[in-house]
Every structure is written in structure tokens, then in C-alpha cells.
Write a protein that holds these residues in place. Structure first.
Motif, PDB file in Angstrom:
ATOM      1  N   GLU A  45      -6.395  -3.661   1.531  1.00  0.00           N
ATOM      2  CA  GLU A  45      -5.376  -4.711   1.570  1.00  0.00           C
ATOM      3  C   GLU A  45      -5.365  -5.404   2.934  1.00  0.00           C
ATOM      4  N   ASP A  46      -6.471  -5.265   3.658  1.00  0.00           N
ATOM      5  CA  ASP A  46      -6.631  -5.912   4.969  1.00  0.00           C
ATOM      6  C   ASP A  46      -5.606  -5.429   5.991  1.00  0.00           C
ATOM      7  N   VAL A  47      -5.200  -4.165   5.871  1.00  0.00           N
ATOM      8  CA  VAL A  47      -4.299  -3.561   6.854  1.00  0.00           C
ATOM      9  C   VAL A  47      -5.145  -2.627   7.719  1.00  0.00           C
ATOM     10  N   PRO A  48      -5.300  -2.937   8.999  1.00  0.00           N
ATOM     11  CA  PRO A  48      -6.169  -2.112   9.851  1.00  0.00           C
ATOM     12  C   PRO A  48      -5.572  -0.730  10.099  1.00  0.00           C
ATOM     13  N   VAL A  49      -6.442   0.281  10.113  1.00  0.00           N
ATOM     14  CA  VAL A  49      -6.005   1.659  10.343  1.00  0.00           C
ATOM     15  C   VAL A  49      -6.897   2.286  11.406  1.00  0.00           C
ATOM     16  N   GLU A  50      -6.271   2.695  12.503  1.00  0.00           N
ATOM     17  CA  GLU A  50      -6.989   3.395  13.559  1.00  0.00           C
ATOM     18  C   GLU A  50      -7.060   4.886  13.258  1.00  0.00           C
ATOM     19  N   ALA A  51      -5.952   5.413  12.716  1.00  0.00           N
ATOM     20  CA  ALA A  51      -5.908   6.848  12.434  1.00  0.00           C
ATOM     21  C   ALA A  51      -4.854   7.126  11.368  1.00  0.00           C
ATOM     22  N   VAL A  52      -5.000   8.311  10.757  1.00  0.00           N
ATOM     23  CA  VAL A  52      -4.019   8.788   9.769  1.00  0.00           C
ATOM     24  C   VAL A  52      -3.508  10.140  10.246  1.00  0.00           C
ATOM     25  N   ARG A  53      -2.193  10.251  10.344  1.00  0.00           N
ATOM     26  CA  ARG A  53      -1.578  11.513  10.751  1.00  0.00           C
ATOM     27  C   ARG A  53      -1.053  12.202   9.499  1.00  0.00           C
ATOM     28  N   LEU A  54      -1.528  13.427   9.234  1.00  0.00           N
ATOM     29  CA  LEU A  54      -1.185  14.137   8.007  1.00  0.00           C
ATOM     30  C   LEU A  54      -0.301  15.343   8.337  1.00  0.00           C
ATOM     31  N   TYR A  55       0.841  15.433   7.670  1.00  0.00           N
ATOM     32  CA  TYR A  55       1.778  16.544   7.850  1.00  0.00           C
ATOM     33  C   TYR A  55       1.923  17.273   6.512  1.00  0.00           C
ATOM     34  N   PHE A  56       1.662  18.582   6.518  1.00  0.00           N
ATOM     35  CA  PHE A  56       1.734  19.368   5.290  1.00  0.00           C
ATOM     36  C   PHE A  56       2.955  20.297   5.346  1.00  0.00           C
ATOM     37  N   TYR A  57       3.699  20.350   4.216  1.00  0.00           N
ATOM     38  CA  TYR A  57       4.913  21.165   4.135  1.00  0.00           C
ATOM     39  C   TYR A  57       4.853  22.057   2.895  1.00  0.00           C
ATOM     40  N   VAL A  83       0.836  -1.203   0.000  1.00  0.00           N
ATOM     41  CA  VAL A  83       0.000   0.000   0.000  1.00  0.00           C
ATOM     42  C   VAL A  83       0.872   1.254   0.000  1.00  0.00           C
ATOM     43  N   ILE A  84       1.921   1.225   0.808  1.00  0.00           N
ATOM     44  CA  ILE A  84       2.816   2.383   0.891  1.00  0.00           C
ATOM     45  C   ILE A  84       3.434   2.682  -0.469  1.00  0.00           C
ATOM     46  N   ASP A  85       3.896   1.634  -1.149  1.00  0.00           N
ATOM     47  CA  ASP A  85       4.497   1.833  -2.468  1.00  0.00           C
ATOM     48  C   ASP A  85       3.500   2.413  -3.461  1.00  0.00           C
ATOM     49  N   SER A  86       2.262   1.982  -3.367  1.00  0.00           N
ATOM     50  CA  SER A  86       1.256   2.454  -4.325  1.00  0.00           C
ATOM     51  C   SER A  86       0.843   3.901  -4.059  1.00  0.00           C
ATOM     52  N   LEU A  87       0.963   4.346  -2.805  1.00  0.00           N
ATOM     53  CA  LEU A  87       0.516   5.695  -2.458  1.00  0.00           C
ATOM     54  C   LEU A  87       1.597   6.761  -2.633  1.00  0.00           C
ATOM     55  N   GLU A  88       2.862   6.378  -2.525  1.00  0.00           N
ATOM     56  CA  GLU A  88       3.940   7.367  -2.616  1.00  0.00           C
ATOM     57  C   GLU A  88       3.882   8.100  -3.954  1.00  0.00           C
ATOM     58  N   GLY A  89       3.868   9.427  -3.875  1.00  0.00           N
ATOM     59  CA  GLY A  89       3.807  10.250  -5.076  1.00  0.00           C
ATOM     60  C   GLY A  89       2.406  10.654  -5.481  1.00  0.00           C
ATOM     61  N   ASP A  90       1.371  10.057  -4.853  1.00  0.00           N
ATOM     62  CA  ASP A  90      -0.003  10.431  -5.190  1.00  0.00           C
ATOM     63  C   ASP A  90      -0.268  11.890  -4.830  1.00  0.00           C
ATOM     64  N   ARG A  91      -1.177  12.509  -5.573  1.00  0.00           N
ATOM     65  CA  ARG A  91      -1.453  13.933  -5.393  1.00  0.00           C
ATOM     66  C   ARG A  91      -2.818  14.160  -4.749  1.00  0.00           C
ATOM     67  N   TYR A  92      -2.854  15.184  -3.897  1.00  0.00           N
ATOM     68  CA  TYR A  92      -4.091  15.582  -3.239  1.00  0.00           C
ATOM     69  C   TYR A  92      -4.150  17.106  -3.205  1.00  0.00           C
ATOM     70  N   SER A  93      -5.375  17.623  -3.059  1.00  0.00           N
ATOM     71  CA  SER A  93      -5.565  19.069  -3.091  1.00  0.00           C
ATOM     72  C   SER A  93      -6.307  19.535  -1.842  1.00  0.00           C
ATOM     73  N   VAL A  94      -5.843  20.669  -1.305  1.00  0.00           N
ATOM     74  CA  VAL A  94      -6.523  21.315  -0.186  1.00  0.00           C
ATOM     75  C   VAL A  94      -6.945  22.702  -0.651  1.00  0.00           C
ATOM     76  N   GLU A  95      -8.212  22.847  -0.974  1.00  0.00           N
ATOM     77  CA  GLU A  95      -8.750  24.122  -1.453  1.00  0.00           C
ATOM     78  C   GLU A  95      -7.899  24.693  -2.600  1.00  0.00           C
ATOM     79  N   GLY A  96      -7.576  23.845  -3.549  1.00  0.00           N
ATOM     80  CA  GLY A  96      -6.830  24.285  -4.726  1.00  0.00           C
ATOM     81  C   GLY A  96      -5.322  24.260  -4.572  1.00  0.00           C
ATOM     82  N   ILE A  97      -4.814  24.037  -3.362  1.00  0.00           N
ATOM     83  CA  ILE A  97      -3.363  23.945  -3.141  1.00  0.00           C
ATOM     84  C   ILE A  97      -2.964  22.479  -3.307  1.00  0.00           C
ATOM     85  N   ARG A  98      -2.116  22.215  -4.288  1.00  0.00           N
ATOM     86  CA  ARG A  98      -1.797  20.833  -4.625  1.00  0.00           C
ATOM     87  C   ARG A  98      -0.575  20.342  -3.843  1.00  0.00           C
TER      88      ARG A  98
END
Length: 349
Positions: free
Chosen positions: A322-334, A251-266
Motif C-alpha cells: 500500500e506504498d507505506v514504507p517500513v523500516e522495521a517491525v516490532r513483534l510482541y508475543f503474549y 493496512v492496519i484494519d486488514s491485519l487486525e485479527g490475522d493469525r500466525y504460528s510460531v512452531e505450532g503455537i498459534r
């Protein structure tokens, strides 16, 4: 009071003066000249003149004693009365000295060329020796084990190479009988960093285009980590068994490099890891544009919170698929200068 001048006399000027006089009609004529205490200097040294040799000015032209000036220039000046001719002869000793100097310079240049050729030959020999050593896989194995004999607290028993500079198979052996606990304590990021450094060193020794196909396994022949890198392409690392019960590597390999937007900030995902004991995903988001900090400050809490919930939910879903349990996601923006804009937590209830 007489004015003081320093005059550098050249042969062409003297020939001009005497040439003009030679064409003049022979006659006696009274003239009035101006003595301004004119001096003659050659090579920084003043020429000693007698009282009857003092230069003078006439109609804007400076007249100097040719014999004194010629002798100062190491030339001989003679007067041929029969032809009323001034004969100036250069010093042959100086010419001979200059010739000898040129010969010496030419000889030294030849010596320099010969020395350069010797240096080039020695350098080529050294390069050949380095190349021979680079392709000696046994020597490379020894050096790799010296440099990468430990993966954090896990001791590496052996690093074996098979192949050539086009394709090399890498087998890394660890003894989990002694280091199973330490292996279990390793994070996926620590394993990947170690593998990345190892592969980079192998390609540096062989060739940047070398295909590296490797495996980390236990002394009981249990596969632990698989890695593969084709030349300059991206390194792929798969954690097969970290004894933690789950495998988040895919899962980590598949997500690295993916793009997301926060109010138009990519943003794009940089580093990402999974803490199994906490079922926590840590994600670093890196800004893709400039002046992000200013735009980020203009956002309100609700806008950021909504974006965090949306992104966190999407990432948690990728792990759960992928059957990997997740309690929480910690997001750090730079921002673009790697300055943190903020950190947020998404609880995956």
C-alpha cells in the motif's frame, strides 16, 4: 430424691386420658403412683400448682390436673356431675383478638399492594421521561460535547447528530487552524479509541442496533476521519488525512485479527500501529491456547528467530503493498493471561 421434668400439656393428650377413664367401669381401686416432681409450663411460664394438684406417673402415663392445665391455656374447665363429663371451653376473647389481628393484616396487605402500584406508575413515568430525553438529539449533542470535547490535545468544536434511533449521521468538527500540529501528533490508535468511545456512547443513548455513520472534518470542510458501525457489528475507522504523508489505516484494519504460528503455537494479532517518523510497525500477538508459556520456554532461539523473520517480513510486505514504507517491525508475543513472552525486532532491509 424426686426427678424434675418439664411437660408441655396439650388438649389432645388430656382428652385421651379422660376419655380412657370415662370408659372404665365405676369402682374403687387402690393404686400406687409415682411422684417425680413433674412441672407444667405454658409459653415458657411455669404453672403454679397446689400440693393436691401435683402431677403423677401411673403405668408410664403422666396424669396432670386438667383444671389447672386448662386455665393455664386460657380455657375454662367445668365438671358436670350428672353426666360425669369434663367440659373445656376456649377463651372467646382470644379468638376475637386473633380475628381482629387477621383483619388488620389484610388491611395492611391492601395498603402495600396500593403502594406498589403507585411506585410502578411513578417508575413508568420516569422511564418515559428518560426515553424522551434519550431521543432528544440536541440534548445528546450537548452531553457528547461535554464528554468528548477533546481528542487528546485537539479541541472538538462541534458534534452534530441527524437521524433517529435506527440511523444517525454524526458530524464532528475540529479547527485545524489552531490545532493542526496537535492533530498531526495524534496516533491512529488515539483517534480510533476516541471514535470508539464516541460511537459506544451514541448507541447507549439511542439503541445498541443503531447504525452510526460519521465523519470528522476540519472547519475548512476537509475530511479527516470516516467511521461507520452497523448496530453491533465491528466499528470501521478510516484515517483519511492525518497530515503525516502516509495512510497506514487501511493496512492496519486488514491485519487486525490475522493469525500466525510460531512452531505450532498459534497467535492472532491484537493491537497494531504504525509510527511514521520511525517507519516502524508495532504488533501485539495474543496466544489462542492455554499453557503457551511452558511451550514457549521449550523453543530455542533459532526457532523463534526464524518465525519472527517470517512473520515480520509478511507484515512489512502488507504495508509496502500500500506504498507505506517500513523500516522495521516490532513483534510482541503474549500468553493467554496477557503476560509477555518476549519482544523481537525484524529489520526490513
Amino acid at each position: 430424691m424426686k426427678k424434675r421434668f418439664v411437660v408441655l400439656v396439650i388438649a389432645a393428650f388430656m382428652l385421651f386420658v379422660f376419655g380412657s377413664m370415662a370408659e372404665a367401669t365405676v369402682a374403687n381401686k387402690q393404686i400406687q403412683v409415682n411422684y417425680n416432681n413433674v412441672k407444667i409450663v405454658t409459653n415458657g411460664k411455669a404453672v403454679t400448682l397446689t400440693a393436691d394438684q401435683e402431677p403423677f406417673l401411673l403405668n408410664g402415663v403422666t396424669f396432670v390436673p386438667l383444671r389447672a392445665a386448662g386455665q393455664a391455656l386460657n380455657s375454662t374447665v367445668n365438671w358436670e356431675a350428672s353426666t360425669k363429663t369434663v367440659v373445656i371451653t376456649g377463651n372467646s376473647n382470644n379468638n376475637a383478638s386473633n380475628t381482629d389481628l387477621l383483619v388488620q393484616i389484610a388491611q395492611k396487605n391492601q395498603e402495600i399492594v396500593a403502594l406498589k402500584a403507585q411506585v410502578a406508575a411513578l417508575q413508568a413515568k420516569l422511564d418515559d421521561e428518560d426515553t424522551d430525553e434519550d431521543y432528544d438529539l440536541d440534548k445528546i449533542e450537548d452531553k457528547l460535547l461535554d464528554q468528548y470535547g477533546e481528542l487528546e490535545d485537539v479541541k472538538i468544536d462541534e458534534i452534530a447528530l441527524k437521524g433517529d434511533d435506527d440511523f444517525v449521521k454524526v458530524d464532528v468538527e475540529v479547527d485545524l487552524d489552531d490545532y493542526k500540529k496537535e492533530w498531526k501528533d495524534l496516533t491512529e490508535r488515539e483517534i480510533k479509541n476516541w471514535v470508539e468511545d464516541l460511537v459506544e456512547e451514541i448507541q447507549a443513548k439511542l439503541n445498541s442496533n443503531t447504525v452510526v455513520d460519521g465523519m470528522i472534518y476540519s472547519t475548512d470542510d476537509e475530511d479527516l476521519v470516516e467511521f461507520y458501525k452497523r448496530g453491533k457489528n465491528r466499528l470501521d475507522v478510516y484515517i483519511i488525512n492525518n497530515y503525516k504523508g502516509v495512510n497506514a489505516s487501511k493496512v492496519i484494519d486488514s491485519l487486525e485479527g490475522d493469525r500466525y504460528s510460531v512452531e505450532g503455537i498459534r497467535f492472532s494479532i491484537g493491537e497494531l500501529d504504525y509510527e511514521e517518523d520511525k517507519e516502524l510497525v508495532n504488533v501485539n500477538f495474543e496466544a489462542e491456547a492455554a499453557d503457551v508459556a511452558e511451550r514457549w520456554d521449550e523453543l530455542n532461539r533459532i526457532e523463534i528467530s526464524d518465525a519472527v523473520d517470517k512473520i515480520g517480513k509478511a507484515i512489512a510486505g502488507e504495508f509496502e503493498n500500500e506504498d507505506v514504507p517500513v523500516e522495521a517491525v516490532r513483534l510482541y508475543f503474549y500468553d493467554e493471561d496477557n503476560e509477555r513472552l518476549g519482544s523481537y525486532r525484524y529489520n526490513n532491509n
